[in-house]
Design a protein around this motif. Structure first.
Motif, PDB file in Angstrom:
ATOM      1  N   SER A 209       0.843  -1.203   0.000  1.00 30.42           N
ATOM      2  CA  SER A 209       0.000   0.000   0.000  1.00 30.42           C
ATOM      3  C   SER A 209       0.874   1.248   0.000  1.00 30.42           C
ATOM      4  O   SER A 209       0.408   2.355  -0.174  1.00 30.42           O
TER       5      SER A 209
ATOM      6  N   GLU B 219       6.508   0.051  -3.676  1.00 30.37           N
ATOM      7  CA  GLU B 219       6.161  -0.667  -4.912  1.00 30.37           C
ATOM      8  C   GLU B 219       7.072  -0.295  -6.078  1.00 30.37           C
ATOM      9  O   GLU B 219       7.147  -1.009  -7.053  1.00 30.37           O
TER      10      GLU B 219
ATOM     11  N   SER C  21      -3.373  -1.704  -5.126  1.00 29.63           N
ATOM     12  CA  SER C  21      -3.035  -1.389  -3.737  1.00 29.63           C
ATOM     13  C   SER C  21      -3.866  -0.226  -3.198  1.00 29.63           C
ATOM     14  O   SER C  21      -3.833   0.068  -2.021  1.00 29.63           O
TER      15      SER C  21
END
Length: 220
Positions: free
Chosen positions: A19, A24, A166
């Motif tokens: 998240s 990421e 996410s």
């Protein structure tokens, strides 16, 4: 078709679903150490830029690609099943179904249907907001009503709002050219555009969205 799977000693390039958008973005590299019936055993991933080892947890979702001889990227999704301690500690990840491995050649991109918000600006400075019909790493198409007059060959500056699984969202900006217009009976038009001026980083954002969508469709 067994040639699709990576082999022992092949490198895997990994991103971890999170998240946290900055997490990421980090790409890790690992290597396949052993093969099992249902899984790959890989070395602890190493941050490509940081050089630091990444601790993984059972259930972590991973977006992975490996390269074939011709430099073609093969993407798949997987998750961490567990660990194995041998001479080195290894991470056990689920072996994907062979038909879920997606090849991406530089010239042909995976196209997925998706209604995303797209802001456009014409060369004349006119701005409008539309929704896409489908998206790929090489171009997209969007719906317009009769009020917006667009022509084949016209150049647009565009900003695409991309929602990730996410919950994070990003904008991708690019230049595009209208390559085809299709008029429909209800007065709406479908404009098909190709990207003409887009950085690798912006294209990667769009490709990542396409893989997530593809993954969602397969899991329905």
């Amino acid at each position: 078709m067994t040639g699709l799977y990576p082999k022992i000693n092949d490198h895997l390039y990994i991103r971890i679903a999170s998240s946290d958008a900055s997490e990421e973005e980090i790409e890790y590299r690992s290597r396949i150490a052993e093969m099992e019936e249902e899984s790959f055993l890989i070395e602890i991933p190493l941050g490509e830029n940081t050089g630091r080892l990444k601790k993984l947890h059972i259930g972590d979702e991973l977006s992975v690609y490996f390269l074939t001889g011709e430099g073609i990227k093969n993407y798949f999704y997987t998750h961490v099943l567990g660990f194995k301690d041998d001479v080195i500690r290894m991470v056990r990840i689920r072996k994907p179904d062979e038909d879920s491995i997606v090849k991406v050649q530089r010239r042909s991109f995976l196209r997925v249907s998706g209604e995303l918000e797209l802001a456009c600006k014409t060369q004349g400075g006119e701005r409008f907001l539309v929704r896409t019909e489908d998206v790929s790493g090489g171009g997209l198409s969007f719906w317009t009503d009769g009020k917006i007059k667009l022509n084949v060959g016209e150049q647009l500056q565009c900003w695409l709002l991309i929602p990730y699984r996410s919950g994070a969202g990003e904008h991708a900006g690019f230049g595009a050219e209208i390559v085809r217009m299709k008029e429909l009976e209800n007065g709406r038009n479908l404009a098909m555009v190709k990207f003409t001026n887009i950085s690798d980083g912006e294209r990667q954002k769009i490709i990542r969205y396409c893989f997530e969508r593809q993954f969602d469709f397969r899991n329905r």
